[in-house]
Design a protein around this motif. Structure first.
Motif, PDB file in Angstrom:
ATOM      1  N   THR A   1       0.838  -1.293  -0.122  1.00  0.00           N
ATOM      2  CA  THR A   1      -0.049   0.102   0.016  1.00  0.00           C
ATOM      3  C   THR A   1       0.748   1.436   0.167  1.00  0.00           C
ATOM      4  OG1 THR A   1      -1.581  -1.137   1.231  1.00  0.00           O
ATOM      5  CG2 THR A   1      -1.759   1.198   1.433  1.00  0.00           C
ATOM      6  N   LEU A   2       0.758   2.175  -0.810  1.00  0.00           N
ATOM      7  CA  LEU A   2       1.556   3.505  -1.035  1.00  0.00           C
ATOM      8  C   LEU A   2       0.859   4.396  -0.056  1.00  0.00           C
ATOM      9  CD1 LEU A   2       3.526   4.556  -2.767  1.00  0.00           C
ATOM     10  CD2 LEU A   2       1.970   5.367  -4.307  1.00  0.00           C
ATOM     11  N   LYS A   3       1.605   5.039   1.006  1.00  0.00           N
ATOM     12  CA  LYS A   3       1.116   5.808   1.976  1.00  0.00           C
ATOM     13  C   LYS A   3       1.771   7.017   1.867  1.00  0.00           C
ATOM     14  CE  LYS A   3       1.334   1.436   4.338  1.00  0.00           C
ATOM     15  NZ  LYS A   3       1.990   0.749   3.705  1.00  0.00           N
ATOM     16  N   PHE A   4       1.115   8.224   1.905  1.00  0.00           N
ATOM     17  CA  PHE A   4       1.555   9.498   2.107  1.00  0.00           C
ATOM     18  C   PHE A   4       1.038  10.327   3.225  1.00  0.00           C
ATOM     19  CE2 PHE A   4       1.141   8.582  -2.536  1.00  0.00           C
ATOM     20  CZ  PHE A   4       2.447   8.795  -3.021  1.00  0.00           C
ATOM     21  N   TRP A   5       2.040  11.123   3.839  1.00  0.00           N
ATOM     22  CA  TRP A   5       1.590  11.989   4.997  1.00  0.00           C
ATOM     23  C   TRP A   5       1.468  13.492   4.168  1.00  0.00           C
ATOM     24  CZ3 TRP A   5      -0.233  10.872   9.606  1.00  0.00           C
ATOM     25  CH2 TRP A   5       0.042   9.563  10.234  1.00  0.00           C
ATOM     26  N   ARG A   6       0.418  14.021   4.469  1.00  0.00           N
ATOM     27  CA  ARG A   6       0.152  15.402   3.903  1.00  0.00           C
ATOM     28  C   ARG A   6       0.517  16.658   5.010  1.00  0.00           C
ATOM     29  NH1 ARG A   6      -5.267  18.083   0.965  1.00  0.00           N
ATOM     30  NH2 ARG A   6      -4.431  19.737   0.380  1.00  0.00           N
ATOM     31  N   LEU A   7       1.173  17.513   4.531  1.00  0.00           N
ATOM     32  CA  LEU A   7       1.189  18.661   5.524  1.00  0.00           C
ATOM     33  C   LEU A   7       0.127  19.529   5.784  1.00  0.00           C
ATOM     34  CD1 LEU A   7       5.220  19.447   4.927  1.00  0.00           C
ATOM     35  CD2 LEU A   7       3.982  17.998   6.587  1.00  0.00           C
ATOM     36  N   GLN A   8       0.191  20.648   6.816  1.00  0.00           N
ATOM     37  CA  GLN A   8      -0.977  21.724   6.659  1.00  0.00           C
ATOM     38  C   GLN A   8      -0.777  22.843   5.623  1.00  0.00           C
ATOM     39  OE1 GLN A   8      -0.449  21.589  11.236  1.00  0.00           O
ATOM     40  NE2 GLN A   8      -2.099  22.965  10.732  1.00  0.00           N
ATOM     41  N   SER A   9      -1.776  23.314   5.583  1.00  0.00           N
ATOM     42  CA  SER A   9      -1.879  24.543   4.776  1.00  0.00           C
ATOM     43  C   SER A   9      -1.901  25.776   6.005  1.00  0.00           C
ATOM     44  CB  SER A   9      -2.729  24.684   3.762  1.00  0.00           C
ATOM     45  OG  SER A   9      -4.153  24.781   4.421  1.00  0.00           O
ATOM     46  N   PRO A  10      -1.330  27.022   5.478  1.00  0.00           N
ATOM     47  CA  PRO A  10      -1.611  28.054   6.309  1.00  0.00           C
ATOM     48  C   PRO A  10      -2.964  28.388   6.693  1.00  0.00           C
ATOM     49  CG  PRO A  10       0.163  28.698   4.837  1.00  0.00           C
ATOM     50  CD  PRO A  10      -0.537  27.338   4.302  1.00  0.00           C
ATOM     51  N   ARG A  11      -3.446  29.056   7.872  1.00  0.00           N
ATOM     52  CA  ARG A  11      -4.776  29.218   8.126  1.00  0.00           C
ATOM     53  C   ARG A  11      -4.948  30.890   7.556  1.00  0.00           C
ATOM     54  NH1 ARG A  11      -5.522  28.846  14.413  1.00  0.00           N
ATOM     55  NH2 ARG A  11      -7.525  29.239  14.011  1.00  0.00           N
ATOM     56  N   HIS A  12      -5.976  30.998   6.859  1.00  0.00           N
ATOM     57  CA  HIS A  12      -6.207  32.293   6.092  1.00  0.00           C
ATOM     58  C   HIS A  12      -7.613  32.899   6.362  1.00  0.00           C
ATOM     59  CE1 HIS A  12      -7.374  28.823   3.602  1.00  0.00           C
ATOM     60  NE2 HIS A  12      -8.559  29.510   3.193  1.00  0.00           N
ATOM     61  N   PHE A  13      -8.134  32.678   7.436  1.00  0.00           N
ATOM     62  CA  PHE A  13      -9.283  33.576   7.460  1.00  0.00           C
ATOM     63  C   PHE A  13      -9.014  34.980   8.085  1.00  0.00           C
ATOM     64  CE2 PHE A  13     -10.473  29.296   8.482  1.00  0.00           C
ATOM     65  CZ  PHE A  13     -11.718  29.268   7.722  1.00  0.00           C
ATOM     66  N   TYR A  14      -9.948  36.092   7.609  1.00  0.00           N
ATOM     67  CA  TYR A  14      -9.736  37.281   7.731  1.00  0.00           C
ATOM     68  C   TYR A  14     -11.013  37.856   8.399  1.00  0.00           C
ATOM     69  CZ  TYR A  14      -8.715  42.193   6.720  1.00  0.00           C
ATOM     70  OH  TYR A  14      -8.481  43.532   6.730  1.00  0.00           O
ATOM     71  N   GLY A  15     -10.761  38.499   9.512  1.00  0.00           N
ATOM     72  CA  GLY A  15     -11.898  39.118  10.418  1.00  0.00           C
ATOM     73  C   GLY A  15     -12.357  38.249  11.186  1.00  0.00           C
ATOM     74  N   GLY A  16     -11.726  37.260  11.675  1.00  0.00           N
ATOM     75  CA  GLY A  16     -12.385  36.252  12.632  1.00  0.00           C
ATOM     76  C   GLY A  16     -12.077  34.926  12.265  1.00  0.00           C
ATOM     77  N   GLU A  17     -12.312  33.965  13.115  1.00  0.00           N
ATOM     78  CA  GLU A  17     -12.054  32.697  12.812  1.00  0.00           C
ATOM     79  C   GLU A  17     -13.144  32.033  11.797  1.00  0.00           C
ATOM     80  OE1 GLU A  17      -9.490  30.660  13.291  1.00  0.00           O
ATOM     81  OE2 GLU A  17      -8.388  32.314  14.475  1.00  0.00           O
ATOM     82  N   TRP A  18     -13.224  30.792  11.357  1.00  0.00           N
ATOM     83  CA  TRP A  18     -14.175  29.954  10.524  1.00  0.00           C
ATOM     84  C   TRP A  18     -15.592  29.976  11.133  1.00  0.00           C
ATOM     85  CZ3 TRP A  18     -17.041  25.844  12.058  1.00  0.00           C
ATOM     86  CH2 TRP A  18     -16.700  25.179  13.122  1.00  0.00           C
ATOM     87  N   ASN A  19     -15.803  30.060  12.347  1.00  0.00           N
ATOM     88  CA  ASN A  19     -17.023  30.042  12.899  1.00  0.00           C
ATOM     89  C   ASN A  19     -17.298  31.521  13.897  1.00  0.00           C
ATOM     90  OD1 ASN A  19     -15.154  29.893  15.046  1.00  0.00           O
ATOM     91  ND2 ASN A  19     -15.935  28.348  16.408  1.00  0.00           N
ATOM     92  N   GLN A  20     -16.449  32.476  13.482  1.00  0.00           N
ATOM     93  CA  GLN A  20     -16.731  33.924  14.287  1.00  0.00           C
ATOM     94  C   GLN A  20     -16.656  34.851  12.908  1.00  0.00           C
ATOM     95  OE1 GLN A  20     -13.588  34.071  16.835  1.00  0.00           O
ATOM     96  NE2 GLN A  20     -14.354  32.702  18.195  1.00  0.00           N
ATOM     97  N   ASN A  21     -17.502  34.499  11.904  1.00  0.00           N
ATOM     98  CA  ASN A  21     -17.664  35.359  10.778  1.00  0.00           C
ATOM     99  C   ASN A  21     -16.400  35.683   9.939  1.00  0.00           C
ATOM    100  OD1 ASN A  21     -20.515  35.771  11.157  1.00  0.00           O
ATOM    101  ND2 ASN A  21     -20.079  37.196  12.817  1.00  0.00           N
ATOM    102  N   GLY A  22     -15.461  34.642   9.979  1.00  0.00           N
ATOM    103  CA  GLY A  22     -14.297  34.955   9.318  1.00  0.00           C
ATOM    104  C   GLY A  22     -14.495  34.590   7.769  1.00  0.00           C
ATOM    105  N   SER A  23     -13.562  35.321   6.842  1.00  0.00           N
ATOM    106  CA  SER A  23     -13.984  35.104   5.500  1.00  0.00           C
ATOM    107  C   SER A  23     -12.469  34.932   4.966  1.00  0.00           C
ATOM    108  CB  SER A  23     -14.434  36.656   4.910  1.00  0.00           C
ATOM    109  OG  SER A  23     -15.619  36.738   5.451  1.00  0.00           O
ATOM    110  N   CYS A  24     -12.483  34.377   3.727  1.00  0.00           N
ATOM    111  CA  CYS A  24     -11.260  34.217   2.969  1.00  0.00           C
ATOM    112  C   CYS A  24     -11.397  35.277   1.876  1.00  0.00           C
ATOM    113  CB  CYS A  24     -11.254  32.814   2.421  1.00  0.00           C
ATOM    114  SG  CYS A  24      -9.627  32.504   1.387  1.00  0.00           S
ATOM    115  N   LEU A  25     -10.857  36.209   1.734  1.00  0.00           N
ATOM    116  CA  LEU A  25     -10.947  37.349   0.885  1.00  0.00           C
ATOM    117  C   LEU A  25      -9.767  37.441   0.056  1.00  0.00           C
ATOM    118  CD1 LEU A  25     -12.064  40.140   3.338  1.00  0.00           C
ATOM    119  CD2 LEU A  25     -13.400  38.612   1.920  1.00  0.00           C
TER     120      LEU A  25
END
Length: 313
Positions: A265-289
């Motif tokens: 079985t071919l296995k990969f570990w994927r890294l994170q991407s930077p968080r990019h919400f603006y004006g708040g978190e994802w559950n606090q009215n944050g937006s990706c502008l």
């Protein structure tokens, strides 16, 4: 031999000798194998704007979640966003050919395990592959959160939601005596037990892509609902900080994968991407502008903002 004859022959002998040496070294250069070129590093490169680039699929793809279907919602500047492509520094990265890809993967299965980073990639991936097989059907078996089956090629691609990879569950506070620092309960994490969502897939997938990371933060598990780590059914003492728990989970999950999954079985570990919400978190009215890839300075800003969020908790 008379000295005069030697003097006439000497320049000729030098010329012939040099000619033979030249031919010899040329022969060696052709017979010896050339040194292999360095492997292509696909991860070292930059984003390049290509105005001619268009998405391979449109808003009608059935694998989209309606709330995340930016094409259907007509998000602003989607034409610009879809024009960016990744270009490695020292090699060529051709655009994915869904027909060729599914042909190469015929009679095989591909699985993704982790958080929404893998889920988001899967949705786009399924829509791209559907271009080569419009008869693709939704597939949710073996604990999969979502997926698709491509009958033309007998290929299954699916995602198993396991945000911490390890098994965890909510345990509300038992005693109502005292405030206990505002504690409402704990999230028990068994560092040596994989989440139920992917524990039964050991023999099904030929390729697996794992990831975790974005849930390991105090915005997800604040101090009144913390992660508490267990091993072999017992709480770990002294209690671990969150990132120490992450390290232990990764060590145990890697060990589990090595023991339980076939070596083929071919296995990969994927890294994170930077968080990019603006004006708040994802559950606090944050937006990706953002309409273009994050610059390095913006990535550092995102990392610093995450650290500030942790320290404030």
């Amino acid at each position: 031999m008379p000295p005069k004859l030697i003097s006439h022959l000497f320049p000729c002998l030098i010329f012939v000798t040099l000619l033979l040496l030249t031919l010899y070294f040329n022969l060696l250069s052709h017979t010896q194998p050339s040194s292999p070129s360095p492997p292509c590093n696909l991860f070292k490169g930059k984003w390049v704007l290509d105005p001619t680039r268009q998405p391979l699929y449109n808003h009608t793809c059935p694998f989209h979640r309606n709330a995340w279907n930016c094409l259907k919602s007509q998000r602003q500047n989607m034409g610009l966003i879809n024009s960016w492509k990744w270009v490695p520094e020292s090699c060529t990265l051709p655009r994915v050919d869904p027909t060729r890809f599914l042909g190469l993967m015929r009679n095989r299965n591909i699985g993704f395990v982790g958080d929404s980073l893998n889920e988001n990639f899967l949705v786009s991936f399924l829509c791209v592959l559907r271009v080569a097989d419009m008869g693709a059907k939704k597939w949710k078996r073996k604990g999969a959160w979502k997926g698709a089956y491509f009958p033309k090629f007998n290929v299954t691609v699916a995602y198993h939601r396991a945000v911490l990879l390890a098994k965890y569950k909510w345990q509300p506070k038992q005693s109502m005596v005292g405030d206990q620092g505002g504690l409402k309960g704990i999230h028990r994490v068994d560092v040596d037990i994989p989440a139920d969502d992917w524990v039964n897939i050991t023999d099904f997938y030929d390729v697996l892509v794992f990831n975790t990371g974005h849930w390991w933060g105090y915005d997800k598990f604040p101090k009144e609902r913390p992660l508490v780590f267990y091993h072999a059914g017992q709480p770990i003492s002294p209690p671990l900080e969150m990132l120490d728990g992450l390290k232990l989970v990764l060590e145990n999950m890697v060990s589990y994968i090595q023991k339980k999954f076939p070596s083929k079985t071919l296995k990969f570990w994927r890294l994170q991407s930077p968080r990019h919400f603006y004006g708040g978190e994802w559950n606090q009215n944050g937006s990706c502008l953002f309409n273009e890839p994050l610059k390095e300075s913006q990535q550092q800003w995102c990392e610093q903002r995450s650290k500030v969020s942790e320290s404030s908790d």
